[in-house]
Write a protein that holds these residues in place. Structure first.
Motif, mmCIF file in Angstrom:
data_model
loop_
_atom_site.group_PDB
_atom_site.id
_atom_site.type_symbol
_atom_site.label_atom_id
_atom_site.label_comp_id
_atom_site.label_asym_id
_atom_site.label_seq_id
_atom_site.Cartn_x
_atom_site.Cartn_y
_atom_site.Cartn_z
ATOM 1 N N ALA A 1 0.831 -1.202 0.000
ATOM 2 C CA ALA A 1 0.000 0.000 0.000
ATOM 3 C C ALA A 1 0.868 1.255 0.000
ATOM 4 O O ALA A 1 0.599 2.225 -0.729
ATOM 5 C CB ALA A 1 -0.927 -0.007 1.212
ATOM 6 N N THR A 2 1.929 1.242 0.801
ATOM 7 C CA THR A 2 2.823 2.404 0.870
ATOM 8 C C THR A 2 3.543 2.617 -0.448
ATOM 9 O O THR A 2 3.618 3.747 -0.956
ATOM 10 C CB THR A 2 3.856 2.201 1.995
ATOM 11 N N PHE A 3 4.068 1.557 -1.026
ATOM 12 C CA PHE A 3 4.840 1.687 -2.260
ATOM 13 C C PHE A 3 3.964 2.042 -3.453
ATOM 14 O O PHE A 3 4.414 2.748 -4.363
ATOM 15 C CB PHE A 3 5.608 0.390 -2.536
ATOM 16 N N TYR A 4 2.731 1.564 -3.477
ATOM 17 C CA TYR A 4 1.835 1.930 -4.567
ATOM 18 C C TYR A 4 1.609 3.439 -4.590
ATOM 19 O O TYR A 4 1.537 4.058 -5.662
ATOM 20 C CB TYR A 4 0.497 1.196 -4.435
ATOM 21 N N ARG A 5 1.496 4.035 -3.403
ATOM 22 C CA ARG A 5 1.329 5.495 -3.347
ATOM 23 C C ARG A 5 2.571 6.196 -3.888
ATOM 24 O O ARG A 5 2.469 7.192 -4.619
ATOM 25 C CB ARG A 5 1.040 5.932 -1.907
ATOM 26 N N GLU A 6 3.726 5.678 -3.538
ATOM 27 C CA GLU A 6 4.975 6.266 -4.032
ATOM 28 C C GLU A 6 5.081 6.130 -5.554
ATOM 29 O O GLU A 6 5.530 7.056 -6.243
ATOM 30 C CB GLU A 6 6.166 5.571 -3.366
ATOM 31 N N ILE A 7 4.679 4.993 -6.082
ATOM 32 C CA ILE A 7 4.773 4.757 -7.523
ATOM 33 C C ILE A 7 3.829 5.683 -8.283
ATOM 34 O O ILE A 7 4.159 6.177 -9.372
ATOM 35 C CB ILE A 7 4.473 3.277 -7.844
ATOM 36 N N ARG A 8 2.643 5.931 -7.720
ATOM 37 C CA ARG A 8 1.704 6.843 -8.386
ATOM 38 C C ARG A 8 2.299 8.242 -8.527
ATOM 39 O O ARG A 8 2.003 8.958 -9.483
ATOM 40 C CB ARG A 8 0.392 6.914 -7.611
ATOM 41 N N VAL A 9 3.144 8.609 -7.602
ATOM 42 C CA VAL A 9 3.747 9.952 -7.633
ATOM 43 C C VAL A 9 4.979 10.006 -8.525
ATOM 44 O O VAL A 9 5.116 10.898 -9.367
ATOM 45 C CB VAL A 9 4.125 10.404 -6.197
ATOM 46 N N GLY A 10 5.884 9.043 -8.365
ATOM 47 C CA GLY A 10 7.162 9.140 -9.058
ATOM 48 C C GLY A 10 7.533 7.957 -9.919
ATOM 49 O O GLY A 10 8.664 7.901 -10.432
ATOM 50 N N GLY A 11 6.619 6.997 -10.088
ATOM 51 C CA GLY A 11 6.935 5.828 -10.883
ATOM 52 C C GLY A 11 7.825 4.851 -10.130
ATOM 53 O O GLY A 11 8.248 5.108 -9.001
ATOM 54 N N ILE A 12 8.117 3.728 -10.779
ATOM 55 C CA ILE A 12 8.934 2.696 -10.146
ATOM 56 C C ILE A 12 10.332 3.219 -9.849
ATOM 57 O O ILE A 12 10.882 3.000 -8.760
ATOM 58 C CB ILE A 12 9.002 1.445 -11.040
ATOM 59 N N GLN A 13 10.930 3.919 -10.819
ATOM 60 C CA GLN A 13 12.278 4.429 -10.600
ATOM 61 C C GLN A 13 12.293 5.462 -9.481
ATOM 62 O O GLN A 13 13.255 5.516 -8.691
ATOM 63 C CB GLN A 13 12.842 5.046 -11.883
ATOM 64 N N GLY A 14 11.239 6.258 -9.394
ATOM 65 C CA GLY A 14 11.149 7.219 -8.301
ATOM 66 C C GLY A 14 11.124 6.535 -6.947
ATOM 67 O O GLY A 14 11.751 7.002 -5.987
ATOM 68 N N LEU A 15 10.397 5.420 -6.842
ATOM 69 C CA LEU A 15 10.351 4.657 -5.595
ATOM 70 C C LEU A 15 11.734 4.099 -5.259
ATOM 71 O O LEU A 15 12.191 4.203 -4.116
ATOM 72 C CB LEU A 15 9.352 3.501 -5.724
ATOM 73 N N ILE A 16 12.404 3.520 -6.245
ATOM 74 C CA ILE A 16 13.737 2.958 -6.015
ATOM 75 C C ILE A 16 14.710 4.042 -5.562
ATOM 76 O O ILE A 16 15.488 3.852 -4.622
ATOM 77 C CB ILE A 16 14.244 2.254 -7.283
ATOM 78 N N ASP A 17 14.652 5.192 -6.225
ATOM 79 C CA ASP A 17 15.556 6.300 -5.873
ATOM 80 C C ASP A 17 15.291 6.775 -4.447
ATOM 81 O O ASP A 17 16.235 7.081 -3.696
ATOM 82 C CB ASP A 17 15.372 7.464 -6.847
ATOM 83 N N LYS A 18 14.023 6.830 -4.060
ATOM 84 C CA LYS A 18 13.685 7.293 -2.714
ATOM 85 C C LYS A 18 14.157 6.281 -1.667
ATOM 86 O O LYS A 18 14.696 6.667 -0.621
ATOM 87 C CB LYS A 18 12.175 7.525 -2.605
ATOM 88 N N LEU A 19 13.952 4.995 -1.931
ATOM 89 C CA LEU A 19 14.434 3.970 -1.000
ATOM 90 C C LEU A 19 15.953 4.010 -0.873
ATOM 91 O O LEU A 19 16.506 3.895 0.233
ATOM 92 C CB LEU A 19 13.996 2.580 -1.463
ATOM 93 N N THR A 20 16.631 4.181 -2.006
ATOM 94 C CA THR A 20 18.092 4.252 -1.999
ATOM 95 C C THR A 20 18.583 5.421 -1.162
ATOM 96 O O THR A 20 19.493 5.280 -0.334
ATOM 97 C CB THR A 20 18.631 4.382 -3.426
ATOM 98 N N SER A 21 17.950 6.577 -1.337
ATOM 99 C CA SER A 21 18.328 7.766 -0.588
ATOM 100 C C SER A 21 18.102 7.576 0.905
ATOM 101 O O SER A 21 18.955 7.917 1.729
ATOM 102 C CB SER A 21 17.533 8.977 -1.096
ATOM 103 N N ARG A 22 16.942 7.021 1.267
ATOM 104 C CA ARG A 22 16.630 6.795 2.682
ATOM 105 C C ARG A 22 17.606 5.822 3.314
ATOM 106 O O ARG A 22 18.071 6.024 4.438
ATOM 107 C CB ARG A 22 15.202 6.281 2.819
ATOM 108 N N ASN A 23 17.918 4.752 2.596
ATOM 109 C CA ASN A 23 18.842 3.753 3.135
ATOM 110 C C ASN A 23 20.233 4.339 3.325
ATOM 111 O O ASN A 23 20.896 4.094 4.337
ATOM 112 C CB ASN A 23 18.898 2.529 2.223
ATOM 113 N N GLN A 24 20.704 5.100 2.339
ATOM 114 C CA GLN A 24 22.027 5.694 2.443
ATOM 115 C C GLN A 24 22.091 6.688 3.596
ATOM 116 O O GLN A 24 23.083 6.724 4.336
ATOM 117 C CB GLN A 24 22.395 6.378 1.122
ATOM 118 N N HIS A 25 21.041 7.480 3.755
ATOM 119 C CA HIS A 25 21.018 8.466 4.834
ATOM 120 C C HIS A 25 21.004 7.759 6.194
ATOM 121 O O HIS A 25 21.700 8.184 7.128
ATOM 122 C CB HIS A 25 19.778 9.347 4.696
#
Length: 215
Positions: A188-212
């Motif tokens: 449910a959380t990721f579907y909301r993210e994908i609607r906003v930024g697409g699959i690549q947007g979700l991956i980029d956001k997860l990558t940024s959060r993990n690195q931080h």
């Protein structure tokens, strides 16, 4: 919610040697959970390091001992659902990597305010693994665990859902806390993210959060 994360976090750590135990003949999934709890207690017996003081130690243990025994690829496909088929092979691999890292750091972080002694005490005194009905031909099973509440309230109910893969190894494919599926919750959380930024947007956001979070 914090207490539930603690309970779930410790149960994930209780599965650390799952793969080693699964190699033994005739061990049921319930036996595996029981035996691995004892293995974790033995591993922590002389350890004084806490997750807060040395998270790198616990991340190392997780990547060495936990990650191989969860089917993160299967979990990732279920989490993304229809979006998995729309992703490129590279995006699929990147998502599995970042989703795995998200879960590992979430559960390590859930233990930050607890000492190693707290974790040992938790495993010894507050976890009850319930009997499992496992027909000989079963390829899926839910191992139910009750976790005693800190304040004397009702126990927290956790279900570890495992399946038997082609190599005849039991792998965790989902975890439920009080009936709430980890896979469904993240979907449910990721579907909301994908609607906003697409699959690549979700991956980029997860990558940024993990690195931080790892800094």
């Amino acid at each position: 919610m914090a207490k539930r994360f603690l309970a779930l976090g410790i149960m994930v750590w209780a599965l650390m040697p799952l793969g080693m135990a699964a190699q033994a003949a005739l061990l049921s999934p319930r036996d595996i959970v029981l035996e691995t709890s004892q293995r974790v207690l033995a591993a922590l017996k002389d350890q004084q390091v806490s997750p807060a003081d040395n998270p790198e130690y616990f991340y190392h243990l997780a990547n060495e001992l936990i990650v191989p025994h969860f089917d993160f690829g299967r979990m990732s496909r279920r989490v993304l659902g229809k979006h998995w088929r729309q992703a490129t092979k590279e995006q699929q691999l990147d998502f599995v990597t970042q989703f795995r890292q998200l879960l590992v750091r979430t559960y390590v972080t859930a233990l930050h305010k607890y000492s190693t002694e707290d974790i040992r005490s938790f495993l010894k005194e507050r976890i009850k693994v319930l009997p499992v009905n496992l027909p000989p031909e079963a390829t899926r099973v839910s191992v139910k665990v009750q976790v005693e509440s800190e304040n004397g309230g009702p126990p927290i109910n956790i279900a570890l859902n495992l399946y038997l893969n082609q190599e005849k190894n039991w792998k965790v494919e989902d975890v439920q806390v009080e009936g709430v599926s980890l896979v469904t919750n993240y979907r449910a959380t990721f579907y909301r993210e994908i609607r906003v930024g697409g699959i690549q947007g979700l991956i980029d956001k997860l990558t940024s959060r993990n690195q931080h979070a790892m800094k």
